[in-house]
Motif scaffolding. Sequence first.
Motif, PDB file in Angstrom:
ATOM      1  N   VAL A 140       0.846  -1.190   0.000  1.00  0.00           N
ATOM      2  CA  VAL A 140       0.000   0.000   0.000  1.00  0.00           C
ATOM      3  C   VAL A 140       0.882   1.240   0.000  1.00  0.00           C
ATOM      4  N   HIS A 141       0.628   2.133  -0.936  1.00  0.00           N
ATOM      5  CA  HIS A 141       1.408   3.367  -1.024  1.00  0.00           C
ATOM      6  C   HIS A 141       0.619   4.484  -0.367  1.00  0.00           C
ATOM      7  N   GLY A 142       1.071   4.860   0.856  1.00  0.00           N
ATOM      8  CA  GLY A 142       0.367   5.921   1.558  1.00  0.00           C
ATOM      9  C   GLY A 142      -1.036   5.469   1.922  1.00  0.00           C
ATOM     10  N   ASN A 143      -2.014   6.357   1.692  1.00  0.00           N
ATOM     11  CA  ASN A 143      -3.400   6.040   1.990  1.00  0.00           C
ATOM     12  C   ASN A 143      -4.172   5.563   0.779  1.00  0.00           C
ATOM     13  N   GLN A 144      -3.489   5.333  -0.329  1.00  0.00           N
ATOM     14  CA  GLN A 144      -4.165   4.877  -1.534  1.00  0.00           C
ATOM     15  C   GLN A 144      -4.571   3.406  -1.383  1.00  0.00           C
ATOM     16  N   PRO A 145      -5.747   3.043  -1.880  1.00  0.00           N
ATOM     17  CA  PRO A 145      -6.229   1.671  -1.700  1.00  0.00           C
ATOM     18  C   PRO A 145      -5.451   0.659  -2.530  1.00  0.00           C
ATOM     19  N   LEU A 146      -5.320  -0.533  -1.984  1.00  0.00           N
ATOM     20  CA  LEU A 146      -4.763  -1.670  -2.703  1.00  0.00           C
ATOM     21  C   LEU A 146      -5.931  -2.626  -2.931  1.00  0.00           C
ATOM     22  N   ILE A 147      -6.313  -2.808  -4.176  1.00  0.00           N
ATOM     23  CA  ILE A 147      -7.605  -3.418  -4.506  1.00  0.00           C
ATOM     24  C   ILE A 147      -7.451  -4.819  -5.072  1.00  0.00           C
ATOM     25  N   LEU A 148      -8.257  -5.728  -4.549  1.00  0.00           N
ATOM     26  CA  LEU A 148      -8.350  -7.095  -5.052  1.00  0.00           C
ATOM     27  C   LEU A 148      -9.744  -7.282  -5.644  1.00  0.00           C
ATOM     28  N   MET A 149      -9.828  -7.840  -6.853  1.00  0.00           N
ATOM     29  CA  MET A 149     -11.129  -8.056  -7.493  1.00  0.00           C
ATOM     30  C   MET A 149     -11.363  -9.543  -7.707  1.00  0.00           C
ATOM     31  N   THR A 150     -12.626  -9.948  -7.622  1.00  0.00           N
ATOM     32  CA  THR A 150     -12.964 -11.347  -7.845  1.00  0.00           C
ATOM     33  C   THR A 150     -14.377 -11.466  -8.394  1.00  0.00           C
ATOM     34  N   GLY A 151     -14.572 -12.469  -9.261  1.00  0.00           N
ATOM     35  CA  GLY A 151     -15.895 -12.768  -9.798  1.00  0.00           C
ATOM     36  C   GLY A 151     -16.462 -11.709 -10.712  1.00  0.00           C
ATOM     37  N   ILE A 152     -15.584 -10.963 -11.424  1.00  0.00           N
ATOM     38  CA  ILE A 152     -16.047  -9.858 -12.271  1.00  0.00           C
ATOM     39  C   ILE A 152     -15.858 -10.221 -13.738  1.00  0.00           C
ATOM     40  N   ASN A 153     -16.805  -9.808 -14.556  1.00  0.00           N
ATOM     41  CA  ASN A 153     -16.751 -10.058 -15.994  1.00  0.00           C
ATOM     42  C   ASN A 153     -15.457  -9.539 -16.595  1.00  0.00           C
ATOM     43  N   LYS A 154     -14.887 -10.324 -17.506  1.00  0.00           N
ATOM     44  CA  LYS A 154     -13.578 -10.009 -18.071  1.00  0.00           C
ATOM     45  C   LYS A 154     -13.535  -8.637 -18.752  1.00  0.00           C
ATOM     46  N   THR A 155     -14.561  -8.338 -19.516  1.00  0.00           N
ATOM     47  CA  THR A 155     -14.579  -7.049 -20.224  1.00  0.00           C
ATOM     48  C   THR A 155     -14.637  -5.887 -19.247  1.00  0.00           C
ATOM     49  N   LEU A 156     -15.486  -6.004 -18.232  1.00  0.00           N
ATOM     50  CA  LEU A 156     -15.610  -4.941 -17.234  1.00  0.00           C
ATOM     51  C   LEU A 156     -14.342  -4.812 -16.412  1.00  0.00           C
ATOM     52  N   LEU A 157     -13.700  -5.931 -16.142  1.00  0.00           N
ATOM     53  CA  LEU A 157     -12.509  -5.933 -15.294  1.00  0.00           C
ATOM     54  C   LEU A 157     -11.407  -5.054 -15.866  1.00  0.00           C
ATOM     55  N   SER A 158     -11.139  -5.176 -17.163  1.00  0.00           N
ATOM     56  CA  SER A 158     -10.078  -4.400 -17.793  1.00  0.00           C
ATOM     57  C   SER A 158     -10.332  -2.905 -17.645  1.00  0.00           C
ATOM     58  N   ASP A 159     -11.586  -2.498 -17.794  1.00  0.00           N
ATOM     59  CA  ASP A 159     -11.946  -1.078 -17.662  1.00  0.00           C
ATOM     60  C   ASP A 159     -11.769  -0.604 -16.225  1.00  0.00           C
ATOM     61  N   LEU A 160     -12.139  -1.443 -15.252  1.00  0.00           N
ATOM     62  CA  LEU A 160     -12.017  -1.064 -13.841  1.00  0.00           C
ATOM     63  C   LEU A 160     -10.561  -0.910 -13.426  1.00  0.00           C
ATOM     64  N   VAL A 161      -9.712  -1.807 -13.913  1.00  0.00           N
ATOM     65  CA  VAL A 161      -8.284  -1.722 -13.595  1.00  0.00           C
ATOM     66  C   VAL A 161      -7.709  -0.406 -14.076  1.00  0.00           C
ATOM     67  N   GLU A 162      -8.064  -0.003 -15.284  1.00  0.00           N
ATOM     68  CA  GLU A 162      -7.573   1.255 -15.850  1.00  0.00           C
ATOM     69  C   GLU A 162      -8.031   2.454 -15.013  1.00  0.00           C
ATOM     70  N   LYS A 163      -9.274   2.429 -14.552  1.00  0.00           N
ATOM     71  CA  LYS A 163      -9.797   3.544 -13.755  1.00  0.00           C
ATOM     72  C   LYS A 163      -9.121   3.622 -12.393  1.00  0.00           C
ATOM     73  N   VAL A 164      -8.863   2.461 -11.778  1.00  0.00           N
ATOM     74  CA  VAL A 164      -8.194   2.457 -10.474  1.00  0.00           C
ATOM     75  C   VAL A 164      -6.804   3.062 -10.585  1.00  0.00           C
ATOM     76  N   GLU A 165      -6.073   2.695 -11.627  1.00  0.00           N
ATOM     77  CA  GLU A 165      -4.713   3.199 -11.787  1.00  0.00           C
ATOM     78  C   GLU A 165      -4.700   4.699 -12.065  1.00  0.00           C
TER      79      GLU A 165
END
Length: 841
Positions: free
Chosen positions: A627-652
């Motif tokens: 964890v860098h500072g107070n920024q969240p460290l996120i684990l994802m599970t059970g999410i649709n593959k297409t949606l997952l790629s978009d979510l990863v980009e938004k988190v970063e």
Amino acid sequence: MTSTEVAKPVFEGVNYLLIGNIDDKIEELLNDNGATKDSYLTEMVTHVICDDIEQDEYAEAVDLFELPVVSSKWVTQSLKCGCILPLEAFNLEKYRLFSGLVVCASQIALADYKTLWAMVNYHGGVCTRKFNKTVTHLFCNKPSGAKYDHAMKLGESAIRIVTIDWAHDCVKSQTRKSEREYHPKLLILEKPKPPAPAAADVSLTVPMEITDDSINVSGVFDIEESPQAGAKVALAKMVSNRMQAGGAVRMTDMTSKPMMQIPGIPMPISEIPKAALRNIINSGQPPKSPIRSGTEKVKDLLASLSQRKQQLMAGQQLNQGQNIELTPTYYGHDPSDTVPPELCLLGCVFYITDYQHIVKKNEIDVWKTVIDQYGGQVDASYSNRITHLLCANQKSDIYQLAVNDGKRVVTAHWLNACLTQKCMKPPWHVLHFPSIYGQNKPCSSQIIAISKFSETERIQLKYMISCIGARYTSYMTATNSALICKKPSGSKYDKARDKRIPVLNVQWLNDLVMGHLEALKLPIPPKYQQFALKDDFQVDISRLHHLLKGWMQPLKISKDTWKKFKSSSSNTSYPSAGIETAQTAANKRKDADQLEDEPAAKRVKLSPTSELDSIIDKCIKEGQDEVHGNQPLILMTGINKTLLSDLVEKVEKLGGSITNKAKCPTHLVANELVRTCKFLTAISVVRHIVNTEWIEKSAEKGEFIDEVPFTLRDDKAEAMYSIDIPESLRRARMRPLFKDMTFYITPSTDPGKPLIRDIVISAGGTVVNRRPSVRAIAMQRTPRGFPAFIVIGCDNDRQLLIDMFHRRLPVYNAEFVLTGVLRQELDYTLFHMKPPSQNAK
């Protein structure tokens, strides 16, 4: 090897597991040379790499799974030799003859140095080309040279100077001999003879010699591999000296067991056929092939012509319809039809029965989709147009009807095998035929282990064992009733022989699966104890003619079917492999993530993991798992593959980090309560469990927002498991669920001991690999009087828990852990395993 041939990777077919602190370079070398890494200790593993026998998993790998455990040196040395070296040379516990030796060479021919290198490394020593303080032995075949002079100055207490004969004689006697008797100054050196006249000189290729004519300033001596002017003389001296000293330069003395040949080293004499060796000893000449006279050659030719004539006459008799018994011919598609592999089921019309009671409806729907994509069809009812009946056993009325109608009766195993090979063929494996047994199976009291089979063969054998009602164990104990072996060797084989447990081949199992119960009679027929079989899984077709009548006529594809699929094939995408039965998915523990929803009384099974993790892996950069500072460290599970790629980009973009590990995330993101390993591990450590909308809304605002309004709720699943997600999180933050508790997990427990262990550890518990005595277990109690030592077991491992049941100590199934962490609550009454007597009822 010709220019067109491509060398196979050295570690092709190696599935390895790393235990303890292993250098990252070792993993890189393995992966780059064809090996595949496993994350958990399962039967899929072929090699375990470990440098520390004190590691907990070391004992488990050796005692329970009986896997070969070798040091990381096995990897580097195998690569140097260009082949997989014998494993016993890198055993961590076995005493090695040259353990602790660091060897350097001087004034030794390169060919002899290779021999020395092989002997020293095989027997636990180290060869180095640098002469420094770590060197314990200097090998010289001359009492001269810079290294020799320096070693003499240091004295015998600092370094031992010996000839190569010392190593040979030590290996031959398997004891370390006194170095004093092998000092190079004791050699009797011949005076060099004048060279022969130039006209009579014969060209001779002499091995290069390893020398040391200079010493660098740092005191480290570098070996120079350059030809010497007097190389011929040196070679003659070396041979003469060895003859006088009685030292034979032979690899045969390295070990009493055959050793794999290393490039550049002569074949050991122990591997030369004994008859040929005897001829060489008696005659003093290499063995020669017998010379055949011209008359004998003519006789051979006439005999060959006579044999061919008889074959032709037999063929003519067949054509004339004479009474000669023929082996029936079975067909897939009509041989005149050229069926493309991607349409290997073209013209096949299936009706599925039995499997509706074995696998879930959504899995059968997947089967139907795959069959359709490969050109076949699935009908909802039985009719004359059916070509194949897909069924699990021979107990249904539809099975009898299909056999009488001459249909092709097969199983899901056959369908999976055909799709894998992309060819519709007659059944060739015993699992391709419906089981003769119903609920009452003949070997329900048997416990069977297997040994020396490949991964694919092991999966097939497990199904066969299940088919006859027996239980499979990955380990070998006195409670096992039989061992199925591919070869009569190995630790399991030795244990079985010591305990007088029958050791049988696959044919014994084949016959039982087909319903031939005479295989259970004693004494055991010799045919079941022969292991040099051409095909271990060969099926005796003579006993299955009634199931093969439908295959005696080829399947002809109609013109309409051809026309239909030729027009659509260009727009169709085809799966890369076949279908899987539910049990196949359960066997693939290393690839599993999703846990099925089953009653607590049943064993938890695994279904295949999705490809979601691969997307996350691509998004993870090295070092982002903290964890860098107070920024969240996120684990994802059970999410649709297409949606997952978009979510990863938004988190970063928001400055957060993505992790694929469930050990230290701050947030778990999921859209429903799924019993994945990630969910069950993370629930004990995360601060928040939220849905994907939290990321979407945070991206719209440009920063991470309050999580509370987006806390995951799944009313249906929460009601099913009697949990409340916010309440479970609150309990986990108050106190780790398994704090001050110790667990022992039996080897066959689903969803796998490594996965359960990770879940237990994340909830504050400790897992041990060796179970203490029942008395010690009974004494470990919590302040409230509940068990503090928890044994997690399963039906397949009941024989390991007999003493627990006799003392009436509780044994729990996996749900004690899985449901426990979801609720973050201990239930000591609900998840008990029943004693064997109760199971029998």
